[in-house]
Design a protein around this motif. Structure first.
Motif, PDB file in Angstrom:
ATOM      1  N   LEU A  96       0.838  -1.209   0.000  1.00 52.30           N
ATOM      2  CA  LEU A  96       0.000   0.000   0.000  1.00 52.30           C
ATOM      3  C   LEU A  96       0.868   1.251   0.000  1.00 52.30           C
ATOM      4  O   LEU A  96       0.592   2.214  -0.727  1.00 52.30           O
ATOM      5  N   ALA A  97       1.966   1.221   0.789  1.00 55.42           N
ATOM      6  CA  ALA A  97       2.836   2.394   0.854  1.00 55.42           C
ATOM      7  C   ALA A  97       3.442   2.681  -0.511  1.00 55.42           C
ATOM      8  O   ALA A  97       3.507   3.840  -0.943  1.00 55.42           O
ATOM      9  N   ALA A  98       3.842   1.625  -1.225  1.00 56.52           N
ATOM     10  CA  ALA A  98       4.418   1.828  -2.556  1.00 56.52           C
ATOM     11  C   ALA A  98       3.375   2.402  -3.505  1.00 56.52           C
ATOM     12  O   ALA A  98       3.656   3.325  -4.281  1.00 56.52           O
ATOM     13  N   MET A  99       2.130   1.876  -3.416  1.00 55.66           N
ATOM     14  CA  MET A  99       1.077   2.383  -4.290  1.00 55.66           C
ATOM     15  C   MET A  99       0.807   3.848  -4.005  1.00 55.66           C
ATOM     16  O   MET A  99       0.674   4.667  -4.920  1.00 55.66           O
ATOM     17  N   VAL A 100       0.735   4.191  -2.708  1.00 52.43           N
ATOM     18  CA  VAL A 100       0.450   5.575  -2.344  1.00 52.43           C
ATOM     19  C   VAL A 100       1.545   6.503  -2.847  1.00 52.43           C
ATOM     20  O   VAL A 100       1.278   7.582  -3.379  1.00 52.43           O
ATOM     21  N   SER A 101       2.807   6.062  -2.737  1.00 52.82           N
ATOM     22  CA  SER A 101       3.895   6.937  -3.168  1.00 52.82           C
ATOM     23  C   SER A 101       3.866   7.142  -4.679  1.00 52.82           C
ATOM     24  O   SER A 101       4.456   8.091  -5.195  1.00 52.82           O
ATOM     25  N   TRP A 102       3.194   6.244  -5.422  1.00 51.19           N
ATOM     26  CA  TRP A 102       3.014   6.464  -6.854  1.00 51.19           C
ATOM     27  C   TRP A 102       1.784   7.316  -7.134  1.00 51.19           C
ATOM     28  O   TRP A 102       1.810   8.186  -8.005  1.00 51.19           O
ATOM     29  N   VAL A 103       0.697   6.986  -6.435  1.00 52.78           N
ATOM     30  CA  VAL A 103      -0.598   7.574  -6.810  1.00 52.78           C
ATOM     31  C   VAL A 103      -0.704   9.034  -6.369  1.00 52.78           C
ATOM     32  O   VAL A 103      -1.244   9.858  -7.107  1.00 52.78           O
ATOM     33  N   VAL A 104      -0.150   9.370  -5.200  1.00 49.25           N
ATOM     34  CA  VAL A 104      -0.325  10.736  -4.704  1.00 49.25           C
ATOM     35  C   VAL A 104       0.314  11.789  -5.625  1.00 49.25           C
ATOM     36  O   VAL A 104      -0.340  12.763  -5.988  1.00 49.25           O
ATOM     37  N   LEU A 106       0.830  11.465  -8.763  1.00 52.61           N
ATOM     38  CA  LEU A 106       0.008  11.471  -9.979  1.00 52.61           C
ATOM     39  C   LEU A 106      -1.267  12.278  -9.770  1.00 52.61           C
ATOM     40  O   LEU A 106      -1.695  13.025 -10.655  1.00 52.61           O
ATOM     41  N   LEU A 107      -1.874  12.123  -8.590  1.00 50.50           N
ATOM     42  CA  LEU A 107      -3.105  12.860  -8.295  1.00 50.50           C
ATOM     43  C   LEU A 107      -2.833  14.356  -8.307  1.00 50.50           C
ATOM     44  O   LEU A 107      -3.632  15.148  -8.840  1.00 50.50           O
ATOM     45  N   ILE A 108      -1.698  14.770  -7.713  1.00 53.96           N
ATOM     46  CA  ILE A 108      -1.385  16.198  -7.664  1.00 53.96           C
ATOM     47  C   ILE A 108      -1.149  16.725  -9.076  1.00 53.96           C
ATOM     48  O   ILE A 108      -1.645  17.792  -9.456  1.00 53.96           O
ATOM     49  N   LEU A 109      -0.425  15.925  -9.880  1.00 59.29           N
ATOM     50  CA  LEU A 109      -0.169  16.316 -11.273  1.00 59.29           C
ATOM     51  C   LEU A 109      -1.488  16.442 -12.044  1.00 59.29           C
ATOM     52  O   LEU A 109      -1.729  17.436 -12.753  1.00 59.29           O
ATOM     53  N   THR A 110      -2.363  15.432 -11.889  1.00 55.51           N
ATOM     54  CA  THR A 110      -3.642  15.467 -12.593  1.00 55.51           C
ATOM     55  C   THR A 110      -4.479  16.645 -12.132  1.00 55.51           C
ATOM     56  O   THR A 110      -5.182  17.264 -12.929  1.00 55.51           O
ATOM     57  N   GLY A 111      -4.388  16.972 -10.838  1.00 57.95           N
ATOM     58  CA  GLY A 111      -5.118  18.123 -10.321  1.00 57.95           C
ATOM     59  C   GLY A 111      -4.663  19.406 -11.008  1.00 57.95           C
ATOM     60  O   GLY A 111      -5.486  20.213 -11.449  1.00 57.95           O
ATOM     61  N   GLY A 112      -3.338  19.566 -11.142  1.00 60.88           N
ATOM     62  CA  GLY A 112      -2.816  20.746 -11.825  1.00 60.88           C
ATOM     63  C   GLY A 112      -3.278  20.800 -13.270  1.00 60.88           C
ATOM     64  O   GLY A 112      -3.674  21.855 -13.778  1.00 60.88           O
ATOM     65  N   TYR A 113      -3.284  19.632 -13.916  1.00 60.43           N
ATOM     66  CA  TYR A 113      -3.735  19.579 -15.309  1.00 60.43           C
ATOM     67  C   TYR A 113      -5.208  19.980 -15.416  1.00 60.43           C
ATOM     68  O   TYR A 113      -5.592  20.783 -16.267  1.00 60.43           O
ATOM     69  N   LEU A 114      -6.030  19.428 -14.514  1.00 61.99           N
ATOM     70  CA  LEU A 114      -7.470  19.724 -14.564  1.00 61.99           C
ATOM     71  C   LEU A 114      -7.720  21.202 -14.331  1.00 61.99           C
ATOM     72  O   LEU A 114      -8.606  21.803 -14.940  1.00 61.99           O
ATOM     73  N   LEU A 115      -6.917  21.801 -13.446  1.00 63.77           N
ATOM     74  CA  LEU A 115      -7.076  23.229 -13.155  1.00 63.77           C
ATOM     75  C   LEU A 115      -6.818  24.040 -14.416  1.00 63.77           C
ATOM     76  O   LEU A 115      -7.574  24.946 -14.760  1.00 63.77           O
ATOM     77  N   TRP A 116      -5.751  23.694 -15.135  1.00 65.12           N
ATOM     78  CA  TRP A 116      -5.403  24.447 -16.336  1.00 65.12           C
ATOM     79  C   TRP A 116      -6.409  24.188 -17.450  1.00 65.12           C
ATOM     80  O   TRP A 116      -6.837  25.111 -18.145  1.00 65.12           O
ATOM     81  N   VAL A 117      -6.796  22.925 -17.620  1.00 69.07           N
ATOM     82  CA  VAL A 117      -7.655  22.558 -18.738  1.00 69.07           C
ATOM     83  C   VAL A 117      -9.069  23.128 -18.556  1.00 69.07           C
ATOM     84  O   VAL A 117      -9.812  23.264 -19.524  1.00 69.07           O
ATOM     85  N   GLY A 118      -9.414  23.512 -17.306  1.00 71.90           N
ATOM     86  CA  GLY A 118     -10.748  24.053 -17.040  1.00 71.90           C
ATOM     87  C   GLY A 118     -11.062  25.278 -17.864  1.00 71.90           C
ATOM     88  O   GLY A 118     -12.232  25.627 -18.031  1.00 71.90           O
ATOM     89  N   GLY A 119     -10.033  25.951 -18.398  1.00 73.70           N
ATOM     90  CA  GLY A 119     -10.277  27.143 -19.202  1.00 73.70           C
ATOM     91  C   GLY A 119     -10.987  26.845 -20.513  1.00 73.70           C
ATOM     92  O   GLY A 119     -11.732  27.677 -21.005  1.00 73.70           O
ATOM     93  N   TYR A 120     -10.738  25.648 -21.078  1.00 73.36           N
ATOM     94  CA  TYR A 120     -11.328  25.384 -22.390  1.00 73.36           C
ATOM     95  C   TYR A 120     -11.986  24.019 -22.528  1.00 73.36           C
ATOM     96  O   TYR A 120     -12.482  23.677 -23.589  1.00 73.36           O
ATOM     97  N   ALA A 121     -11.958  23.218 -21.489  1.00 70.33           N
ATOM     98  CA  ALA A 121     -12.579  21.889 -21.552  1.00 70.33           C
ATOM     99  C   ALA A 121     -13.096  21.564 -20.155  1.00 70.33           C
ATOM    100  O   ALA A 121     -12.796  22.283 -19.204  1.00 70.33           O
ATOM    101  N   PRO A 122     -13.883  20.470 -20.003  1.00 71.25           N
ATOM    102  CA  PRO A 122     -14.354  20.134 -18.656  1.00 71.25           C
ATOM    103  C   PRO A 122     -13.191  20.009 -17.670  1.00 71.25           C
ATOM    104  O   PRO A 122     -12.195  19.341 -17.955  1.00 71.25           O
ATOM    105  N   GLY A 123     -13.301  20.652 -16.538  1.00 68.20           N
ATOM    106  CA  GLY A 123     -12.236  20.681 -15.538  1.00 68.20           C
ATOM    107  C   GLY A 123     -12.427  21.949 -14.727  1.00 68.20           C
ATOM    108  O   GLY A 123     -13.439  22.619 -14.870  1.00 68.20           O
ATOM    109  N   GLY A 124     -11.464  22.263 -13.871  1.00 67.23           N
ATOM    110  CA  GLY A 124     -11.583  23.492 -13.099  1.00 67.23           C
ATOM    111  C   GLY A 124     -11.222  23.287 -11.651  1.00 67.23           C
ATOM    112  O   GLY A 124     -10.728  22.220 -11.258  1.00 67.23           O
TER     113      GLY A 124
END
Lengths: 226, 93
Positions: A96-104, A106-124
């Motif tokens: 679980l610790a190994a999975m978390v160290s990968w997923v967290v 990725l989640l932060i990266l995806t969050g940043g992407y969604l924030l940026w993409v919210g300007g012109y596509a679903p996200g925000g």
């Protein structure tokens, strides 16, 4: 509650559902009357973003979003006032610790992407904030008592940051002469991005802190980076 | 049209199921879950209504649903924290 009463409520609610379905059917068969959508889509080029949902949230109904951040903050204050958080779970096993160290990350990266993409596509801001909150939930499930959040003092500041930046942007536009949260067209994209970024961080922190379920306990090494 | 009716109908079904559970069950946790199910039903319905015929979907209900989800999550968190506190008090007595 006894059985006949339960049955009675069930029957009444079935009737209620049928009435609602009939109303919905009638509403669908009618031609759509005047919709706000036409107005919203027509003034989209003036809003600074090209995703209509983001335009509604952060531009046309910005006041509403500001107050929504206040609702989130109020909920967190309520939770914190109810007492200390429960102690976290035991440290996660290696898988679980190994999975978390990968997923967290990725989640932060995806969050940043969604924030940026919210300007012109679903996200925000809300989707991105939800991902950050999910990262916090994962960290707490994996044994981090504080859900990966910094010290209580920093948490307070981060939780207020969203609404504070939003209000400051509003006051700034007021001073500039366009009115509270009415963005001047040239700056609107960047003002929206600024307000959304602060909102994302705040939403993420508030959701993760709410999951911890109480005021953060003071640690011996308080202030150390988590 | 059929898809709209199915989606909106599912929303109405969820809402009514939520109301039933909210009224019938006594435990606080079940009531909180029932409220969330009711909310999901309303969100379904709003999304189903947003798209009419061949017109582009109305962004206003979409934004309303986004707002609603966040408010529902925070209200749920507060309700759960209050429920836990109540149980702690009961245990202490």
């Amino acid at each position: 509650m006894n059985r006949p009463a339960k049955l009675m409520i069930g029957l009444l609610l079935c009737l209620f559902a049928l009435v609602l379905l009939w109303v919905f059917h009638v509403a669908l068969t009618q031609p759509p009357g005047a919709r706000l959508a036409d107005l919203a889509l027509a003034s989209l080029p003036l809003s600074g973003v090209t995703n209509p949902v983001t335009a509604v949230l952060v531009n046309y109904r910005a006041y509403d979003t500001l107050l929504e951040l206040a609702v989130l903050l109020a909920a967190l204050l309520g939770i914190w006032s109810l007492g200390a958080a429960t102690p976290g779970f035991q440290p996660a096993g290696s898988a679980l610790a190994a999975m978390v160290s990968w997923v967290v990350p990725l989640l932060i990266l995806t969050g940043g992407y969604l924030l940026w993409v919210g300007g012109y596509a679903p996200g925000g801001a809300f989707q991105a904030g939800a991902l950050l909150g999910a990262a916090g939930v994962l960290l707490r499930l994996a044994g981090d008592e504080r859900a990966g959040l910094p010290s209580e003092r920093a948490q307070r500041r981060l939780a207020v940051a969203g609404i504070a930046v939003f209000a400051l942007v509003g006051l700034g536009t007021m001073v500039a002469g366009t009115g509270f949260l009415t963005y001047p067209q040239r700056w609107s994209k960047w003002l929206i991005l600024l307000a959304e970024t602060a909102a994302t961080v705040s939403i993420g922190v508030i959701l993760a802190a709410a999951y911890a379920g109480g005021k953060p306990r003071s640690r011996a090494s308080d202030g150390a980076t988590p | 049209m059929t898809a709209h009716l199915l989606y909106g109908g599912a929303g109405i079904l969820l809402f009514v199921l939520g109301v039933w559970s909210f009224l019938v069950h006594e435990a606080l946790l079940r009531k909180v879950i029932a409220l969330n199910v009711m909310g999901s039903g309303v969100f379904h319905l709003l999304i189903a209504i947003a798209e009419r015929g061949s017109l582009p979907p109305d962004p206003v209900p979409h934004a309303l649903v986004l707002t609603g989800i966040v408010v529902a999550v925070s209200a749920t968190a507060l309700a759960l924290a209050m429920g836990r506190r109540l149980e702690d008090e009961d245990d202490a007595r």
